[in-house]
Scaffold this motif. Structure first.
Motif, PDB file in Angstrom:
ATOM      1  N   ALA A  51       0.830  -1.207   0.000  1.00  0.00           N
ATOM      2  CA  ALA A  51       0.000   0.000   0.000  1.00  0.00           C
ATOM      3  C   ALA A  51       0.866   1.259   0.000  1.00  0.00           C
ATOM      4  O   ALA A  51       0.574   2.222  -0.724  1.00  0.00           O
ATOM      5  CB  ALA A  51      -0.935  -0.010   1.215  1.00  0.00           C
ATOM      6  N   CYS A  52       1.925   1.252   0.780  1.00  0.00           N
ATOM      7  CA  CYS A  52       2.821   2.415   0.811  1.00  0.00           C
ATOM      8  C   CYS A  52       3.548   2.577  -0.519  1.00  0.00           C
ATOM      9  O   CYS A  52       3.697   3.702  -1.014  1.00  0.00           O
ATOM     10  CB  CYS A  52       3.830   2.268   1.951  1.00  0.00           C
ATOM     11  N   ALA A  53       3.989   1.467  -1.116  1.00  0.00           N
ATOM     12  CA  ALA A  53       4.654   1.541  -2.417  1.00  0.00           C
ATOM     13  C   ALA A  53       3.697   2.064  -3.479  1.00  0.00           C
ATOM     14  O   ALA A  53       4.089   2.869  -4.336  1.00  0.00           O
ATOM     15  CB  ALA A  53       5.187   0.165  -2.808  1.00  0.00           C
ATOM     16  N   ALA A  54       2.432   1.645  -3.432  1.00  0.00           N
ATOM     17  CA  ALA A  54       1.447   2.137  -4.388  1.00  0.00           C
ATOM     18  C   ALA A  54       1.203   3.633  -4.192  1.00  0.00           C
ATOM     19  O   ALA A  54       1.070   4.387  -5.169  1.00  0.00           O
ATOM     20  CB  ALA A  54       0.142   1.364  -4.248  1.00  0.00           C
ATOM     21  N   ALA A  55       1.153   4.087  -2.945  1.00  0.00           N
ATOM     22  CA  ALA A  55       0.951   5.514  -2.677  1.00  0.00           C
ATOM     23  C   ALA A  55       2.130   6.339  -3.189  1.00  0.00           C
ATOM     24  O   ALA A  55       1.938   7.406  -3.788  1.00  0.00           O
ATOM     25  CB  ALA A  55       0.743   5.736  -1.181  1.00  0.00           C
ATOM     26  N   VAL A  56       3.333   5.855  -2.968  1.00  0.00           N
ATOM     27  CA  VAL A  56       4.526   6.572  -3.458  1.00  0.00           C
ATOM     28  C   VAL A  56       4.543   6.581  -4.978  1.00  0.00           C
ATOM     29  O   VAL A  56       4.821   7.619  -5.602  1.00  0.00           O
ATOM     30  CB  VAL A  56       5.811   5.941  -2.879  1.00  0.00           C
ATOM     31  N   ALA A  57       4.243   5.445  -5.599  1.00  0.00           N
ATOM     32  CA  ALA A  57       4.229   5.380  -7.067  1.00  0.00           C
ATOM     33  C   ALA A  57       3.175   6.335  -7.632  1.00  0.00           C
ATOM     34  O   ALA A  57       3.427   7.032  -8.626  1.00  0.00           O
ATOM     35  CB  ALA A  57       3.954   3.952  -7.528  1.00  0.00           C
ATOM     36  N   PHE A  58       2.010   6.403  -7.008  1.00  0.00           N
ATOM     37  CA  PHE A  58       0.976   7.318  -7.480  1.00  0.00           C
ATOM     38  C   PHE A  58       1.414   8.767  -7.321  1.00  0.00           C
ATOM     39  O   PHE A  58       1.192   9.596  -8.212  1.00  0.00           O
ATOM     40  CB  PHE A  58      -0.333   7.091  -6.720  1.00  0.00           C
ATOM     41  N   ALA A  59       2.043   9.085  -6.199  1.00  0.00           N
ATOM     42  CA  ALA A  59       2.502  10.456  -5.978  1.00  0.00           C
ATOM     43  C   ALA A  59       3.563  10.851  -7.003  1.00  0.00           C
ATOM     44  O   ALA A  59       3.533  11.973  -7.532  1.00  0.00           O
ATOM     45  CB  ALA A  59       3.059  10.597  -4.560  1.00  0.00           C
ATOM     46  N   VAL A  60       4.490   9.957  -7.309  1.00  0.00           N
ATOM     47  CA  VAL A  60       5.522  10.251  -8.307  1.00  0.00           C
ATOM     48  C   VAL A  60       4.884  10.434  -9.678  1.00  0.00           C
ATOM     49  O   VAL A  60       5.210  11.371 -10.414  1.00  0.00           O
ATOM     50  CB  VAL A  60       6.591   9.131  -8.324  1.00  0.00           C
ATOM     51  N   TRP A  61       3.954   9.541 -10.042  1.00  0.00           N
ATOM     52  CA  TRP A  61       3.277   9.663 -11.329  1.00  0.00           C
ATOM     53  C   TRP A  61       2.491  10.977 -11.412  1.00  0.00           C
ATOM     54  O   TRP A  61       2.540  11.676 -12.418  1.00  0.00           O
ATOM     55  CB  TRP A  61       2.340   8.486 -11.545  1.00  0.00           C
ATOM     56  N   ALA A  62       1.762  11.313 -10.357  1.00  0.00           N
ATOM     57  CA  ALA A  62       0.944  12.522 -10.361  1.00  0.00           C
ATOM     58  C   ALA A  62       1.809  13.770 -10.444  1.00  0.00           C
ATOM     59  O   ALA A  62       1.439  14.753 -11.094  1.00  0.00           O
ATOM     60  CB  ALA A  62       0.058  12.564  -9.121  1.00  0.00           C
ATOM     61  N   ALA A  63       2.976  13.756  -9.800  1.00  0.00           N
ATOM     62  CA  ALA A  63       3.858  14.918  -9.855  1.00  0.00           C
ATOM     63  C   ALA A  63       4.402  15.121 -11.267  1.00  0.00           C
ATOM     64  O   ALA A  63       4.580  16.260 -11.716  1.00  0.00           O
ATOM     65  CB  ALA A  63       5.008  14.751  -8.869  1.00  0.00           C
ATOM     66  N   GLY A  64       4.642  14.046 -11.984  1.00  0.00           N
ATOM     67  CA  GLY A  64       5.186  14.167 -13.333  1.00  0.00           C
ATOM     68  C   GLY A  64       4.120  14.371 -14.391  1.00  0.00           C
ATOM     69  O   GLY A  64       4.294  15.146 -15.329  1.00  0.00           O
ATOM     70  N   ALA A  65       2.996  13.711 -14.279  1.00  0.00           N
ATOM     71  CA  ALA A  65       1.975  13.761 -15.318  1.00  0.00           C
ATOM     72  C   ALA A  65       1.000  14.919 -15.143  1.00  0.00           C
ATOM     73  O   ALA A  65       0.367  15.328 -16.114  1.00  0.00           O
ATOM     74  CB  ALA A  65       1.201  12.442 -15.339  1.00  0.00           C
ATOM     75  N   ARG A  66       0.877  15.443 -13.955  1.00  0.00           N
ATOM     76  CA  ARG A  66      -0.065  16.528 -13.639  1.00  0.00           C
ATOM     77  C   ARG A  66      -1.452  16.259 -14.231  1.00  0.00           C
ATOM     78  O   ARG A  66      -1.925  16.989 -15.098  1.00  0.00           O
ATOM     79  CB  ARG A  66       0.461  17.864 -14.128  1.00  0.00           C
ATOM     80  N   PRO A  67      -2.137  15.222 -13.749  1.00  0.00           N
ATOM     81  CA  PRO A  67      -3.436  14.868 -14.320  1.00  0.00           C
ATOM     82  C   PRO A  67      -4.526  15.899 -14.011  1.00  0.00           C
ATOM     83  O   PRO A  67      -5.568  15.890 -14.659  1.00  0.00           O
ATOM     84  CB  PRO A  67      -3.754  13.519 -13.667  1.00  0.00           C
ATOM     85  N   TRP A  68      -4.297  16.795 -13.092  1.00  0.00           N
ATOM     86  CA  TRP A  68      -5.296  17.811 -12.745  1.00  0.00           C
ATOM     87  C   TRP A  68      -5.241  19.014 -13.684  1.00  0.00           C
ATOM     88  O   TRP A  68      -6.160  19.800 -13.742  1.00  0.00           O
ATOM     89  CB  TRP A  68      -5.104  18.275 -11.295  1.00  0.00           C
ATOM     90  N   ALA A  69      -4.145  19.179 -14.436  1.00  0.00           N
ATOM     91  CA  ALA A  69      -3.997  20.314 -15.354  1.00  0.00           C
ATOM     92  C   ALA A  69      -4.709  20.011 -16.666  1.00  0.00           C
ATOM     93  O   ALA A  69      -4.720  18.877 -17.146  1.00  0.00           O
ATOM     94  CB  ALA A  69      -2.529  20.599 -15.600  1.00  0.00           C
ATOM     95  N   GLU A  70      -5.309  21.025 -17.241  1.00  0.00           N
ATOM     96  CA  GLU A  70      -6.005  20.860 -18.511  1.00  0.00           C
ATOM     97  C   GLU A  70      -4.973  20.719 -19.624  1.00  0.00           C
ATOM     98  O   GLU A  70      -4.045  21.522 -19.723  1.00  0.00           O
ATOM     99  CB  GLU A  70      -6.886  22.074 -18.773  1.00  0.00           C
ATOM    100  N   PRO A  71      -5.125  19.717 -20.475  1.00  0.00           N
ATOM    101  CA  PRO A  71      -4.140  19.533 -21.548  1.00  0.00           C
ATOM    102  C   PRO A  71      -4.282  20.645 -22.594  1.00  0.00           C
ATOM    103  O   PRO A  71      -5.357  21.220 -22.773  1.00  0.00           O
ATOM    104  CB  PRO A  71      -4.502  18.176 -22.146  1.00  0.00           C
ATOM    105  N   PRO A  72      -3.197  20.958 -23.266  1.00  0.00           N
ATOM    106  CA  PRO A  72      -3.282  21.994 -24.299  1.00  0.00           C
ATOM    107  C   PRO A  72      -4.181  21.551 -25.450  1.00  0.00           C
ATOM    108  O   PRO A  72      -4.277  20.377 -25.765  1.00  0.00           O
ATOM    109  CB  PRO A  72      -1.842  22.172 -24.757  1.00  0.00           C
TER     110      PRO A  72
END
Length: 82
Positions: A51-72
């Motif tokens: 569970a901790c590894a999944a949380a860290v992996a999600f945080a790293v992915w979210a920091a790089g992919a920025r899924p909350w930002a609107e795509p151009p």
């Protein structure tokens, strides 16, 4: 069998002497119980680690992919010079 007869039968069953238990049964039960507790503890630790590894992996992915930002926009060019 009415209620009084059932209660009397239950009382007779409960008043009987307990069946003799083999002496090695207690040691075997303790050994199996300890082994089961160790396995459960190990499984719980592994699940927490996953569970901790999944949380860290999600945080790293979210920091790089920025899924909350609107795509151009890809269909219309940006409007400039207004």
């Amino acid at each position: 069998m009415n209620r009084a007869e059932r209660e009397a039968a239950v009382r007779r069953i409960m008043e009987r002497a307990a069946a003799p238990v083999p002496p090695e049964l207690y040691a075997e039960a303790v050994r199996r119980g300890e082994r089961r507790l160790r396995r459960l503890r190990l499984a719980r630790r592994v699940l927490w680690l996953l569970a901790c590894a999944a949380a860290v992996a999600f945080a790293v992915w979210a920091a790089g992919a920025r899924p909350w930002a609107e795509p151009p926009s890809q269909t219309t060019p940006p409007v400039t010079g207004w």
